[in-house]
Design an enzyme around this catalytic site. Structure first.
Site, PDB file in Angstrom:
ATOM      1  N   TYR A  89       0.881  -1.181   0.000  1.00  0.00           N
ATOM      2  CA  TYR A  89       0.000   0.000   0.000  1.00  0.00           C
ATOM      3  C   TYR A  89       0.916   1.227   0.000  1.00  0.00           C
ATOM      4  O   TYR A  89       2.095   1.150  -0.351  1.00  0.00           O
ATOM      5  CB  TYR A  89      -0.888  -0.127   1.258  1.00  0.00           C
ATOM      6  N   ARG A 143      -6.128  10.595 -10.691  1.00  0.00           N
ATOM      7  CA  ARG A 143      -5.383  11.310  -9.635  1.00  0.00           C
ATOM      8  C   ARG A 143      -4.899  10.262  -8.643  1.00  0.00           C
ATOM      9  O   ARG A 143      -5.498  10.070  -7.604  1.00  0.00           O
ATOM     10  CB  ARG A 143      -6.296  12.355  -8.960  1.00  0.00           C
ATOM     11  N   LYS A 161      -5.850  -1.513  -2.200  1.00  0.00           N
ATOM     12  CA  LYS A 161      -6.933  -1.219  -1.249  1.00  0.00           C
ATOM     13  C   LYS A 161      -7.678  -2.514  -0.926  1.00  0.00           C
ATOM     14  O   LYS A 161      -8.044  -2.755   0.220  1.00  0.00           O
ATOM     15  CB  LYS A 161      -7.917  -0.207  -1.848  1.00  0.00           C
ATOM     16  N   GLU A 232     -12.143   5.414  -6.124  1.00  0.00           N
ATOM     17  CA  GLU A 232     -10.809   5.732  -5.618  1.00  0.00           C
ATOM     18  C   GLU A 232     -10.011   6.561  -6.621  1.00  0.00           C
ATOM     19  O   GLU A 232      -9.948   6.219  -7.807  1.00  0.00           O
ATOM     20  CB  GLU A 232     -10.059   4.412  -5.351  1.00  0.00           C
ATOM     21  N   ASP A 233      -9.431   7.601  -6.127  1.00  0.00           N
ATOM     22  CA  ASP A 233      -8.455   8.396  -6.887  1.00  0.00           C
ATOM     23  C   ASP A 233      -8.963   8.856  -8.260  1.00  0.00           C
ATOM     24  O   ASP A 233      -8.250   8.772  -9.266  1.00  0.00           O
ATOM     25  CB  ASP A 233      -7.118   7.639  -6.990  1.00  0.00           C
ATOM     26  N   ASP A 255     -13.741   7.024  -1.362  1.00  0.00           N
ATOM     27  CA  ASP A 255     -12.757   6.863  -0.297  1.00  0.00           C
ATOM     28  C   ASP A 255     -11.988   8.159  -0.019  1.00  0.00           C
ATOM     29  O   ASP A 255     -11.689   8.480   1.130  1.00  0.00           O
ATOM     30  CB  ASP A 255     -11.788   5.756  -0.738  1.00  0.00           C
ATOM     31  N   ASP A 256     -11.673   8.894  -1.069  1.00  0.00           N
ATOM     32  CA  ASP A 256     -10.847  10.097  -0.875  1.00  0.00           C
ATOM     33  C   ASP A 256     -11.630  11.218  -0.213  1.00  0.00           C
ATOM     34  O   ASP A 256     -11.084  11.973   0.586  1.00  0.00           O
ATOM     35  CB  ASP A 256     -10.281  10.564  -2.228  1.00  0.00           C
ATOM     36  N   ASN A 402       0.016  11.881   0.140  1.00  0.00           N
ATOM     37  CA  ASN A 402       0.711  10.617  -0.161  1.00  0.00           C
ATOM     38  C   ASN A 402       1.296  10.677  -1.564  1.00  0.00           C
ATOM     39  O   ASN A 402       0.798  11.432  -2.394  1.00  0.00           O
ATOM     40  CB  ASN A 402      -0.307   9.459  -0.103  1.00  0.00           C
TER      41      ASN A 402
HETATM   42  N1  LIG Z   1      -4.161  10.518   4.179  1.00  0.00           N
HETATM   43  C1  LIG Z   1      -5.163  10.074   3.467  1.00  0.00           C
HETATM   44  O1  LIG Z   1      -5.902   9.167   3.867  1.00  0.00           O
HETATM   45  C2  LIG Z   1      -5.430  10.705   2.130  1.00  0.00           C
HETATM   46  C3  LIG Z   1      -6.659  10.468   1.506  1.00  0.00           C
HETATM   47  C4  LIG Z   1      -6.936  11.067   0.285  1.00  0.00           C
HETATM   48  C5  LIG Z   1      -5.961  11.862  -0.318  1.00  0.00           C
HETATM   49  N2  LIG Z   1      -4.759  12.026   0.301  1.00  0.00           N
HETATM   50  C6  LIG Z   1      -3.709  12.815  -0.326  1.00  0.00           C
HETATM   51  O2  LIG Z   1      -4.096  14.160  -0.401  1.00  0.00           O
HETATM   52  C7  LIG Z   1      -3.535  14.758  -1.541  1.00  0.00           C
HETATM   53  C8  LIG Z   1      -4.622  15.496  -2.277  1.00  0.00           C
HETATM   54  O3  LIG Z   1      -5.612  14.607  -2.729  1.00  0.00           O
HETATM   55  P1  LIG Z   1      -6.933  15.182  -3.418  1.00  0.00           P
HETATM   56  O4  LIG Z   1      -7.777  14.048  -3.801  1.00  0.00           O
HETATM   57  O5  LIG Z   1      -7.557  16.216  -2.571  1.00  0.00           O
HETATM   58  O6  LIG Z   1      -6.284  15.855  -4.702  1.00  0.00           O
HETATM   59  P2  LIG Z   1      -6.857  17.048  -5.527  1.00  0.00           P
HETATM   60  O7  LIG Z   1      -6.100  17.074  -6.793  1.00  0.00           O
HETATM   61  O8  LIG Z   1      -8.338  16.946  -5.574  1.00  0.00           O
HETATM   62  O9  LIG Z   1      -6.509  18.360  -4.651  1.00  0.00           O
HETATM   63  C9  LIG Z   1      -5.225  18.875  -4.484  1.00  0.00           C
HETATM   64  C10 LIG Z   1      -5.376  20.268  -3.871  1.00  0.00           C
HETATM   65  O10 LIG Z   1      -4.081  20.750  -3.517  1.00  0.00           O
HETATM   66  C11 LIG Z   1      -3.955  22.092  -3.949  1.00  0.00           C
HETATM   67  N3  LIG Z   1      -2.548  22.407  -4.193  1.00  0.00           N
HETATM   68  C12 LIG Z   1      -1.757  21.953  -5.185  1.00  0.00           C
HETATM   69  N4  LIG Z   1      -0.538  22.524  -5.081  1.00  0.00           N
HETATM   70  C13 LIG Z   1      -0.578  23.320  -3.992  1.00  0.00           C
HETATM   71  C14 LIG Z   1       0.356  24.169  -3.377  1.00  0.00           C
HETATM   72  N5  LIG Z   1       1.586  24.289  -3.837  1.00  0.00           N
HETATM   73  N6  LIG Z   1      -0.038  24.854  -2.286  1.00  0.00           N
HETATM   74  C15 LIG Z   1      -1.283  24.732  -1.808  1.00  0.00           C
HETATM   75  N7  LIG Z   1      -2.199  23.922  -2.345  1.00  0.00           N
HETATM   76  C16 LIG Z   1      -1.850  23.237  -3.432  1.00  0.00           C
HETATM   77  C17 LIG Z   1      -4.791  22.169  -5.208  1.00  0.00           C
HETATM   78  O11 LIG Z   1      -5.129  23.529  -5.493  1.00  0.00           O
HETATM   79  C18 LIG Z   1      -5.980  21.314  -4.799  1.00  0.00           C
HETATM   80  O12 LIG Z   1      -6.886  22.121  -4.092  1.00  0.00           O
HETATM   81  C19 LIG Z   1      -2.882  13.635  -2.334  1.00  0.00           C
HETATM   82  O13 LIG Z   1      -1.487  13.653  -2.118  1.00  0.00           O
HETATM   83  C20 LIG Z   1      -3.455  12.387  -1.752  1.00  0.00           C
HETATM   84  O14 LIG Z   1      -2.537  11.322  -1.761  1.00  0.00           O
HETATM   85  C21 LIG Z   1      -4.488  11.485   1.509  1.00  0.00           C
HETATM   86  O1  LIG Z   2      -4.184   5.597  -0.895  1.00  0.00           O
HETATM   87  C1  LIG Z   2      -3.844   6.158   0.150  1.00  0.00           C
HETATM   88  O2  LIG Z   2      -2.797   5.868   0.754  1.00  0.00           O
HETATM   89  C2  LIG Z   2      -4.739   7.178   0.794  1.00  0.00           C
HETATM   90  C3  LIG Z   2      -5.587   7.957  -0.124  1.00  0.00           C
HETATM   91  O3  LIG Z   2      -6.654   7.240  -0.649  1.00  0.00           O
HETATM   92  C4  LIG Z   2      -4.840   8.711  -1.178  1.00  0.00           C
HETATM   93  O4  LIG Z   2      -5.369   8.846  -2.280  1.00  0.00           O
HETATM   94  O5  LIG Z   2      -3.750   9.192  -0.896  1.00  0.00           O
HETATM   95 MG   LIG Z   3      -7.051   7.634  -2.624  1.00  0.00          MG
END
Ligand SMILES: NC(=O)c1ccc[n+]([C@@H]2O[C@H](COP(=O)([O-])OP(=O)(O)OC[C@H]3O[C@@H](n4cnc5c(N)ncnc54)[C@H](O)[C@@H]3O)[C@@H](O)[C@H]2O)c1
Ligand SMILES: O=C(O)C[C@H](O)C(=O)O
Ligand SMILES: [Mg+2]
Length: 546
Positions: A89, A143, A161, A232-233, A255-256, A402
């Site tokens: 993962y 994404r 997942k 997802e993504d 999930d996101d 991530n």
């Molecule tokens: N920890 C978790 O469980 C978890 C879950 C889902 C997503 N994530 C992570 O969160 C991140 C975002 O996912 P998402 O689905 O929201 O993506 P997304 O593409 O929908 O959103 C990204 C956001 O970040 C902003 N951004 C980009 N560059 C930036 C910068 N330099 N400064 C400030 N903001 C900036 C964009 O404007 C946008 O609003 C990814 O890295 C993903 O892996 C983590």
């Molecule tokens: O896949 C992960 O590790 C968490 C989340 O769903 C992500 O998109 O980053």
């Molecule tokens: Mg995800």
């Protein structure tokens, strides 16, 4: 016990697939070495795994093990969660996606492409275990983590997942279907790669995509009537759009948006309790700043908003505690036209010049908690973290992007720059650290804590929909699952090796939430007491047969 097995083979360079029923009874005498014993074989597999230098090689080894000896793979996963999870993962799955077209060996799951429009049902019906199908993770690769559009190379996310569903919640392996929808990619590197396995075309228009998704969801329901679908993504707009389009019609969740909302709300509740012991700020008076206003950032913000309003805070008041910042800085009305999903949290109370610098935004907002979902490595600089520490006795800092290479800061940086006062969780795993003589634990604020139990609960009660209350129930169950010892160690998430127990508690809370609004169809479990339900859920969990 006979099981349907997909066996790929090659004829003149063309892949064929044998769908066969195979018996996995002990093989006849003479077919195995005399001293092969299962517990020693676990050691042998671990030794082989650990002998590999690179994580991607470990990933390939584990994929092969899963396909050749499922029980052994899941036994190792369950007994060595901390070691194995980062390999199957986040973060290694990110590398597996980047390299998928190069490391691909055999099919696992379904690829549905735009070229299949009009005959998706035919493809789905070819799946050998239709009656057993209960859970599918579906991505369009647009994404993947913070790595952007990877097209068909996103398939390992669906596979990874589902491995966690099986390991973490005991969903039966044969009931899972990883799916990647290939509608092209805008990733030129993939399009130029001679080994790229996906369609060699740019992504189709939104209208064409929606037509395809409508057919896909309709056929999924017809073919697999008991299936729960996890999106997802998907890229931001599609993530919100398809969740809204299908959530009342089919058992589906994103999930996101929702899994992340759940897991971060849960970690926030635990972190805010710790912070308020030092500063006295009640939970509902915390001020939260998000860097990143995409599907994850807004998903978490929505979950927090609803949590506050359930605690007698008016919606306006609750909203006033939440601030979004994106790549252009603070999100506020006077900034100009905003994407639909950002509007709810856009500030009405700021009219000044654009606030772009994160340190300036922190001085303006004075947040107690800073969450990073921005896909931006290093965005939480020393100045940012020091600014958080200067206004909070115990700043809450969660760099959640991530994989680990895109984390907004590291655990050690956060500890050093706050002189150890930080309350920390990250999306990808960081090692524990001894800081000023005290053992400190990096919580993993990752939706993996939630989706296995959420899925198990939804499957067992045969939910027709995944409602908002089921999601919230999952978050609260996770927050409640911390033991006294874990709280004393200042952990904001429970230890990963307790995942099965945690998933069982989450599943029970999800089932109760479904029953309350009658979206459950398994009426036989309605009358159970809480203790009976927990026993039932645990009994239903699949376990490796070793
Ligand atoms: N920890 C978790 O469980 C978890 C879950 C889902 C997503 N994530 C992570 O969160 C991140 C975002 O996912 P998402 O689905 O929201 O993506 P997304 O593409 O929908 O959103 C990204 C956001 O970040 C902003 N951004 C980009 N560059 C930036 C910068 N330099 N400064 C400030 N903001 C900036 C964009 O404007 C946008 O609003 C990814 O890295 C993903 O892996 C983590
Ligand atoms: O896949 C992960 O590790 C968490 C989340 O769903 C992500 O998109 O980053
Ligand atoms: Mg995800």
């Amino acid at each position: 016990m006979p099981t349907a097995v997909l066996t790929p083979y090659w004829v003149n360079g063309v892949q064929r697939l044998k769908v066969e029923s195979r018996t996995i009874d002990p093989p006849p005498r003479g077919y195995t070495p005399p001293a092969l014993n299962p517990s020693l074989h676990v050691q042998r597999c671990l030794e082989q795994l650990r002998s590999k230098d690179k994580n991607i090689e470990k990933y390939i080894f584990l994929s092969h093990l899963k396909n050749s000896d499922e029980d052994m793979f899941y036994k190792i996963c369950l007994e060595h969660m901390h070691e194995i999870t980062p390999l199957i993962y986040t973060p290694t799955v990110g590398d597996a996606c980047l390299q998928f077209s190069h490391i691909y060996r055999r099919p696992e799951g379904l690829f549905i492409s735009i070229k299949d429009k009009g005959r998706i049902g035919q493809i789905l019906r070819s799946w050998p275990r239709k009656d057993e199908a209960r859970i599918s993770v579906v991505t369009d690769g647009s994404r993947i983590l913070g790595l952007g559009d990877l097209g068909l190379n996103g398939m390992p996310i669906s596979i990874g997942k589902l491995s966690l569903y099986i390991a973490g919640a005991g969903i039966r392996p044969k009931s899972s279907i990883p799916i990647c929808i290939d509608v092209g990619t805008n990733n030129q590197k993939n399009l130029d790669d001679p080994l790229y396995l996906g369609l060699r075309q740019k992504r189709i228009s939104d209208a064409e995509m929606t037509d395809l998704m409508d057919e896909f969801m309709h056929e999924m329901k017809l073919t697999f009537p008991k299936l729960l679908v996890q999106f997802e993504d998907f890229s931001t707009e599609h993530a919100f759009h398809y969740l809204e389009r299908y959530r009342r019609q089919y058992p589906v969740f994103n999930d996101d948006i929702q899994g992340t909302g759940c897991v971060v709300l849960s970690g926030f509740i635990s972190a805010a309790k710790l912070a308020s012991e030092a500063a006295g700020t009640p939970l509902t008076e915390q001020r939260i700043l998000f860097l990143g206003a995409g599907s994850a950032g807004v998903g978490v913000a929505e979950q927090l908003l609803s949590f506050f309003t359930l605690h007698d805070v008016s919606p306006e008041e609750a909203k006033s505690r939440i601030y979004l910042a994106d790549s252009q800085g603070l999100v506020y009305d006077a900034r100009g036209p905003l994407a639909e999903h950002k509007k709810l949290f856009s500030r009405h109370d700021y009219q000044g010049p654009p606030l772009k610098d994160l340190v300036d935004i922190i001085h303006h907002v004075k947040p107690t908690a800073l969450f990073g979902l921005s896909t931006t490595r290093g965005a939480f600089t020393r100045e940012v973290i020091e600014a958080m520490a200067s206004i909070n006795a115990r700043p809450i800092v969660f760099p959640l992007s991530n994989p680990v290479s895109l984390s907004e800061c590291t655990f050690e940086e956060a500890l050093e720059w706050t002189k150890g006062t930080v309350i920390f969780a990250s999306g990808s795993p960081f090692d524990d650290v001894t800081f000023n003589g005290k053992q400190r634990y990096a919580g993993q604020g990752n939706n993996m804590y939630v989706f296995p139990g959420l899925g198990l609960g939804a499957i067992l009660c045969q939910a027709q929909q995944v409602t908002f209350c089921m999601i919230e129930g999952a978050a609260l169950a996770l927050a409640d699952s911390l033991t006294d010892e874990e709280r004393a160690e200042e952990r904001v998430y429970p230890q990963l090796d307790r995942i099965r127990d945690i998933s069982a508690l989450i599943a029970c809370r999800v089932i109760r939430a479904a029953q309350k609004v009658f979206v459950d169809q398994n009426i036989a479990i309605r009358g159970m007491s809480d203790a009976e339900l927990l026993t039932y859920v645990k009994m239903k969990m699949w376990k490796p047969q070793i």
